[in-house]
Design a protein around this motif. Sequence first.
Motif: not given
Length: 573
Positions: A1-24
Amino acid sequence: MIRTFSQHKVRKQKELSQNLWKFVPLSGEHQGTEYQAAVPGCWENMPGFSSYRGEGMYSTTFETGGNARLEFKGVSHTAEVFVDGEKVASHYNAYTAFDVLLHLEQGVHTLQVKADNRFSEASALHVPNDYMSYGGITRPVVLEEVADIYVKWVHVTPKRVCGAVAGNLAESGCESGKQWKADVAVCLNNVGEEQVAAVQVELAGESFAWAQKAIPAGESVISCEMTFAGAGIKEWMPKQPNLYEVYVTVLQDGEVVDDLTDRVGFREVTVEDGKIRMNGRALRIKGFCRHEDHPQFGCAIPYSAMVYDLNTMKDLGANSVRTSHYPNDEVFLDLCDEMGILVWEENHARGLSEEQMRNPNFERQAEAVIREMIPLHYNHPSIYIWGILNECASDTEYGKECYEKQYAIIKELDTSRPRSSASCKFKTELCFGIPEVVSYNIYPQWYHDAPADTYLADLYRWIQEETGGAGKPFLITEIGAGAIYGYRNPNHDKWTEEYQAEALEKQINTVMNQPGCQGMYIWQYCDVRISREWFSTRPRTMNNKGIVDEYRRPKLSYDVVKKLYSALPDYMD
């Protein structure tokens, strides 16, 4: 969760950290083995990694093209970032964000983050200590597609035109419609050649526009003053946490190419007559110190657990939290804004000796935390004070020089909030003359047997008569006693729940009855894990002074604190 509110209507933003990553892991018995890991997350919460100190490589993929901005809200505690195998960024410190701007071909790209939580001479702030220094990508990772000109930040500084007390504007003599103004600064980043753009700011029903302004390459800051109708503005105060969105747009040839939304509250913090005042009212601080720590999540605490902690503190009668001893997750600060919880936020350092402060990396690393913390968290109305260097070598001439430099950086970045630092240097402190607020940590009836009232009265006399702190607001920033959850006996010995409850009752009554004292922060909200390398005398390898234990189970002191805090008003006038 980036913030508790939306920061953009025009700029495209995606959180990359709500999925599983590979860890070694890159060292130890599991070296080279591939795992699936939650991001955000601490690797200590993965099976078999509870005490892992070393490096670990995280990897995922993302799809984009053009100007790509990658923002990392927190990697513990040293990060190296690679995109498509090329190193593009590095950063030190777990508790502040950093970003990297890239120009990428359209397609799928590989992102790797090497995290390192080892202690070494290269790390002056993350050292074995009385709290845990976790490892991993512990806060969100964000991908944004940005235009050549984009908004880096907007800062809003509300100002009351006259000295009206909140709720009494009609009697203040202010002209109608001019009770509030705001200084607004917008930072633009132009990644191309100089070009022309228009910029507009919208806040609380008012707008201001810069039409067709030449924007040079690199960063540039433009500013304005906005005036608001007093009758229409709802102020931000602890019991009335009214928030407004500030919306910034960048236009080229009449088209919006970038935007940014942030939130602000109309409140002004001043120091007058020896008191910290908000909108003219002297605050009564009833607070807790809190670490980002949880037995299931480490320092990567999820939204629902943050809400639980804040609701529990409010149930205890508290109105403030101290982010011991580092900047906190933005989501937590958003929640404090929404719930009306006052925040003391500080840079990262705890208990460093002069020798540790002479580490050649110390000044650079500690000052970087301030420069990264304040611009990012500037707009949070809940933050009413900036702190630095908890219990460091403020009793030495070299230490004093470090404090002076760091206080100066805060003043350079923000003149709208007072500054302070929590000291424990009894009758040897040298720095009380520098900040606007004097703060002190005391543990009567825990680390020493002096009665709380005698000890505090002597401390306050010394501050007023023999230091540069005379006449300044005064806070107790740590006080408390330890207890092991479930340990009770009829003798009420130390470490029993009975002893903690009795000690806190005496301590709270003493502090709140001390003339000149504006409030306190109990150490601490919950029991937390500590560095096993530091251990010292901490049972369970935990700091056990929480009012609740690490699982948030209440100790006997819970009801004592709730009764005393709830009986106290939120203001001193």
